[in-house]
Structure formats: C-alpha cells, structure tokens
Design a protein around this motif. Structure first.
Motif, PDB file in Angstrom:
ATOM      1  N   LEU A  33       0.648  -1.172   0.739  1.00 55.35           N
ATOM      2  CA  LEU A  33      -0.182  -0.074   0.070  1.00 55.35           C
ATOM      3  C   LEU A  33       0.720   1.098  -0.199  1.00 55.35           C
ATOM      4  CD1 LEU A  33      -2.653  -0.924   2.664  1.00 55.35           C
ATOM      5  CD2 LEU A  33      -2.754  -1.517   0.269  1.00 55.35           C
ATOM      6  N   PRO A  34       0.638   2.425  -0.894  1.00 53.37           N
ATOM      7  CA  PRO A  34       1.079   2.903  -1.206  1.00 53.37           C
ATOM      8  C   PRO A  34       1.509   4.060   0.645  1.00 53.37           C
ATOM      9  CG  PRO A  34      -0.570   4.028  -2.250  1.00 53.37           C
ATOM     10  CD  PRO A  34      -0.794   1.985  -1.741  1.00 53.37           C
ATOM     11  N   VAL A  35       2.229   4.431   0.571  1.00 47.91           N
ATOM     12  CA  VAL A  35       2.476   5.644   2.253  1.00 47.91           C
ATOM     13  C   VAL A  35       2.599   7.098   2.463  1.00 47.91           C
ATOM     14  CG1 VAL A  35       3.644   5.284   4.172  1.00 47.91           C
ATOM     15  CG2 VAL A  35       4.082   3.709   3.014  1.00 47.91           C
ATOM     16  N   LEU A  36       1.736   7.869   3.164  1.00 49.03           N
ATOM     17  CA  LEU A  36       1.622   9.277   3.288  1.00 49.03           C
ATOM     18  C   LEU A  36       2.870   9.005   4.271  1.00 49.03           C
ATOM     19  CD1 LEU A  36      -2.091  10.625   3.345  1.00 49.03           C
ATOM     20  CD2 LEU A  36      -0.059  11.298   1.736  1.00 49.03           C
ATOM     21  N   TRP A  37       3.615  10.091   4.244  1.00 49.69           N
ATOM     22  CA  TRP A  37       4.954  10.001   5.232  1.00 49.69           C
ATOM     23  C   TRP A  37       4.643  10.725   5.837  1.00 49.69           C
ATOM     24  CZ3 TRP A  37       7.222   5.809   6.606  1.00 49.69           C
ATOM     25  CH2 TRP A  37       7.454   4.814   5.227  1.00 49.69           C
ATOM     26  N   PRO A  38       5.248  11.306   7.297  1.00 48.71           N
ATOM     27  CA  PRO A  38       5.030  12.775   8.217  1.00 48.71           C
ATOM     28  C   PRO A  38       6.101  13.770   7.254  1.00 48.71           C
ATOM     29  CG  PRO A  38       5.906  10.331   9.082  1.00 48.71           C
ATOM     30  CD  PRO A  38       5.625  10.395   8.482  1.00 48.71           C
ATOM     31  N   VAL A  39       6.042  15.068   7.713  1.00 49.39           N
ATOM     32  CA  VAL A  39       6.837  15.883   6.669  1.00 49.39           C
ATOM     33  C   VAL A  39       7.946  15.487   7.433  1.00 49.39           C
ATOM     34  CG1 VAL A  39       7.346  18.727   6.801  1.00 49.39           C
ATOM     35  CG2 VAL A  39       4.973  17.250   5.998  1.00 49.39           C
ATOM     36  N   GLY A  40       9.261  15.834   6.565  1.00 46.53           N
ATOM     37  CA  GLY A  40      10.278  15.331   6.837  1.00 46.53           C
ATOM     38  C   GLY A  40      11.253  14.942   6.529  1.00 46.53           C
ATOM     39  N   THR A  41      10.336  13.882   6.589  1.00 44.42           N
ATOM     40  CA  THR A  41      11.023  12.329   5.575  1.00 44.42           C
ATOM     41  C   THR A  41      11.982  12.316   4.049  1.00 44.42           C
ATOM     42  OG1 THR A  41       8.948  10.957   7.022  1.00 44.42           O
ATOM     43  CG2 THR A  41       9.939   9.964   5.205  1.00 44.42           C
ATOM     44  N   THR A  42      12.473  11.981   3.626  1.00 45.47           N
ATOM     45  CA  THR A  42      13.038  12.000   2.710  1.00 45.47           C
ATOM     46  C   THR A  42      13.420  10.251   1.722  1.00 45.47           C
ATOM     47  OG1 THR A  42      15.483  12.394   3.959  1.00 45.47           O
ATOM     48  CG2 THR A  42      14.414  13.729   2.947  1.00 45.47           C
ATOM     49  N   TRP A  43      13.966  10.400   1.116  1.00 46.37           N
ATOM     50  CA  TRP A  43      13.860   9.395   0.756  1.00 46.37           C
ATOM     51  C   TRP A  43      15.604   9.144   0.377  1.00 46.37           C
ATOM     52  CZ3 TRP A  43      13.390   4.105  -0.447  1.00 46.37           C
ATOM     53  CH2 TRP A  43      14.306   3.760  -1.259  1.00 46.37           C
ATOM     54  N   ASP A  44      16.901   7.753   0.496  1.00 45.75           N
ATOM     55  CA  ASP A  44      18.109   8.893   0.272  1.00 45.75           C
ATOM     56  C   ASP A  44      18.243   7.568  -0.934  1.00 45.75           C
ATOM     57  OD1 ASP A  44      21.264   8.027   0.422  1.00 45.75           O
ATOM     58  OD2 ASP A  44      21.147   8.131   2.216  1.00 45.75           O
ATOM     59  N   GLU A  45      18.729   8.328  -1.947  1.00 45.74           N
ATOM     60  CA  GLU A  45      18.914   6.701  -2.967  1.00 45.74           C
ATOM     61  C   GLU A  45      20.246   6.228  -2.460  1.00 45.74           C
ATOM     62  OE1 GLU A  45      17.097   5.902  -6.456  1.00 45.74           O
ATOM     63  OE2 GLU A  45      16.502   7.945  -5.779  1.00 45.74           O
ATOM     64  N   ARG A  46      20.662   7.150  -2.418  1.00 43.61           N
ATOM     65  CA  ARG A  46      22.420   5.997  -1.880  1.00 43.61           C
ATOM     66  C   ARG A  46      22.090   5.066  -1.105  1.00 43.61           C
ATOM     67  NH1 ARG A  46      25.948   5.608   1.548  1.00 43.61           N
ATOM     68  NH2 ARG A  46      24.880   7.706   2.725  1.00 43.61           N
ATOM     69  N   THR A  47      22.035   4.686  -0.401  1.00 46.88           N
ATOM     70  CA  THR A  47      20.699   3.782   0.586  1.00 46.88           C
ATOM     71  C   THR A  47      20.146   3.394   0.227  1.00 46.88           C
ATOM     72  OG1 THR A  47      20.560   5.160   2.685  1.00 46.88           O
ATOM     73  CG2 THR A  47      22.380   4.219   2.413  1.00 46.88           C
ATOM     74  N   SER A  48      19.000   3.621  -0.822  1.00 45.00           N
ATOM     75  CA  SER A  48      17.515   2.865  -0.881  1.00 45.00           C
ATOM     76  C   SER A  48      16.922   2.707   0.413  1.00 45.00           C
ATOM     77  CB  SER A  48      18.037   1.814  -1.393  1.00 45.00           C
ATOM     78  OG  SER A  48      18.418   2.646  -2.845  1.00 45.00           O
ATOM     79  N   SER A  49      16.564   4.288   1.310  1.00 45.41           N
ATOM     80  CA  SER A  49      16.793   3.818   2.584  1.00 45.41           C
ATOM     81  C   SER A  49      15.389   5.293   2.853  1.00 45.41           C
ATOM     82  CB  SER A  49      17.688   4.403   3.425  1.00 45.41           C
ATOM     83  OG  SER A  49      17.887   3.153   3.383  1.00 45.41           O
ATOM     84  N   VAL A  50      14.737   5.193   3.350  1.00 47.68           N
ATOM     85  CA  VAL A  50      13.467   6.112   4.149  1.00 47.68           C
ATOM     86  C   VAL A  50      14.334   6.793   5.847  1.00 47.68           C
ATOM     87  CG1 VAL A  50      11.299   6.718   5.059  1.00 47.68           C
ATOM     88  CG2 VAL A  50      11.953   5.106   2.987  1.00 47.68           C
ATOM     89  N   VAL A  51      14.461   8.071   5.425  1.00 40.85           N
ATOM     90  CA  VAL A  51      15.077   8.399   5.932  1.00 40.85           C
ATOM     91  C   VAL A  51      13.813  10.083   6.941  1.00 40.85           C
ATOM     92  CG1 VAL A  51      16.620  10.247   7.322  1.00 40.85           C
ATOM     93  CG2 VAL A  51      16.682   8.713   5.564  1.00 40.85           C
ATOM     94  N   LEU A  52      13.101   8.907   8.288  1.00 36.16           N
ATOM     95  CA  LEU A  52      12.502   9.348   9.288  1.00 36.16           C
ATOM     96  C   LEU A  52      12.948  10.842   9.615  1.00 36.16           C
ATOM     97  CD1 LEU A  52      11.265   6.691  11.145  1.00 36.16           C
ATOM     98  CD2 LEU A  52      10.315   7.667   9.158  1.00 36.16           C
ATOM     99  N   PRO A  53      11.956  12.062   9.801  1.00 35.07           N
ATOM    100  CA  PRO A  53      12.370  13.132  10.433  1.00 35.07           C
ATOM    101  C   PRO A  53      13.488  13.321  11.712  1.00 35.07           C
ATOM    102  CG  PRO A  53       9.869  13.269   9.865  1.00 35.07           C
ATOM    103  CD  PRO A  53      10.653  11.702  10.031  1.00 35.07           C
ATOM    104  N   ASP A  54      14.041  12.054  12.664  1.00 35.58           N
ATOM    105  CA  ASP A  54      14.455  12.178  13.378  1.00 35.58           C
ATOM    106  C   ASP A  54      16.282  11.851  12.707  1.00 35.58           C
ATOM    107  OD1 ASP A  54      14.021   9.632  13.393  1.00 35.58           O
ATOM    108  OD2 ASP A  54      13.823   9.636  15.139  1.00 35.58           O
ATOM    109  N   GLY A  55      15.556  11.599  11.991  1.00 30.16           N
ATOM    110  CA  GLY A  55      17.567  10.927  11.393  1.00 30.16           C
ATOM    111  C   GLY A  55      17.375   9.595  11.048  1.00 30.16           C
ATOM    112  N   THR A  56      16.038   8.333  11.999  1.00 32.00           N
ATOM    113  CA  THR A  56      16.100   7.118  11.532  1.00 32.00           C
ATOM    114  C   THR A  56      15.987   6.878  10.066  1.00 32.00           C
ATOM    115  OG1 THR A  56      15.544   7.025  13.607  1.00 32.00           O
ATOM    116  CG2 THR A  56      14.464   5.088  12.281  1.00 32.00           C
ATOM    117  N   SER A  57      16.923   6.180   9.938  1.00 28.45           N
ATOM    118  CA  SER A  57      16.880   5.276   8.148  1.00 28.45           C
ATOM    119  C   SER A  57      15.736   4.252   8.308  1.00 28.45           C
ATOM    120  CB  SER A  57      18.098   5.710   7.425  1.00 28.45           C
ATOM    121  OG  SER A  57      18.403   4.686   6.353  1.00 28.45           O
ATOM    122  N   ALA A  58      15.529   4.108   7.222  1.00 27.77           N
ATOM    123  CA  ALA A  58      14.728   2.510   7.116  1.00 27.77           C
ATOM    124  C   ALA A  58      15.278   2.354   5.584  1.00 27.77           C
ATOM    125  CB  ALA A  58      13.372   2.511   7.390  1.00 27.77           C
ATOM    126  N   PRO A  59      16.318   0.681   5.305  1.00 36.15           N
ATOM    127  CA  PRO A  59      16.111   0.323   4.394  1.00 36.15           C
ATOM    128  C   PRO A  59      15.242  -0.184   3.342  1.00 36.15           C
ATOM    129  CG  PRO A  59      17.426  -0.509   5.954  1.00 36.15           C
ATOM    130  CD  PRO A  59      17.057   0.321   6.617  1.00 36.15           C
TER     131      PRO A  59
END
Length: 115
Positions: A33-59
C-alpha cells in the motif's frame, strides 16, 4: 515520496499500522500500500532508505510499525495538492487504500544499513 503535516488541523490517527517497506523504482509501500509519510521524511537514493524526520534510516525490506491508519484514497480528498494525489494514485492497488503514518512515527525495530 508523499509527505503530509498531520498536525495541520490537530487530528491524527493512532491505530497501529505497518508492514514491510518496499521500493519498486517508483513507489514506496508498506505491504503493497502506498504511504503518506510525516513532513520531513526523505528518500536516500544512495542507501535505498526512507529517512524519518528524526534521522532514523529504514532501508527497503525493513518492517515498520507506528501510529497512523489505513484509509481509502479518494480523488476529492486532495484538492490542495494535485501532485500528491497523482503520486499516490500511480501506486494504488485495486483496494485503493493508502497507509498514513503520523508525524513522529518510528520503526518498530532499529533499522540499519544492510550488511
């Protein structure tokens, strides 16, 4: 990646939502299912990870869970942001549902870069 401000009107969902994070080259999803992420969440292309607003990385492949909800996607719910609507609609499955993560959502287990 589509982000939103859950605190804009003071409302936010608090049901437990989650699943395995997947990226297929154009869509980020939790259990398909597609996701609505909290503002400040980004995608790190280099590591194929979602980066949450607090800096936590989830590949991709990480199992995430947090407060939020699974809601039906309706075209009329996005009049202020047609780009967000288009991005989500392109990733919908036949159920036409999306996952909404609350601002401040965290992974259920520590995410780390694959070894």
């Amino acid at each position: 990646m589509v982000a939103f401000d859950a605190h804009g009107n003071g409302d936010s969902m608090s049901a437990l939502v989650g699943g395995a994070l997947a990226y297929d080259g154009s869509c980020l999803s939790l259990d398909a299912l597609p996701v609505l992420w909290p503002v400040g969440t980004t995608w790190d292309e280099r590591t194929s990870s979602v980066v949450l607003p607090d800096g936590t990385s989830a590949p991709a492949g990480t199992v995430l869970s947090a407060g939020g909800g699974v809601v039906p996607f309706t075209d009329d719910a996005w009049p202020a942001d047609p780009d967000a609507a288009t991005a989500l609609e392109e990733c919908l499955d036949p159920s036409r549902r999306i996952v909404s993560f609350n601002t401040g959502a965290q992974p259920s287990s520590p995410a780390s870069a694959p070894t």
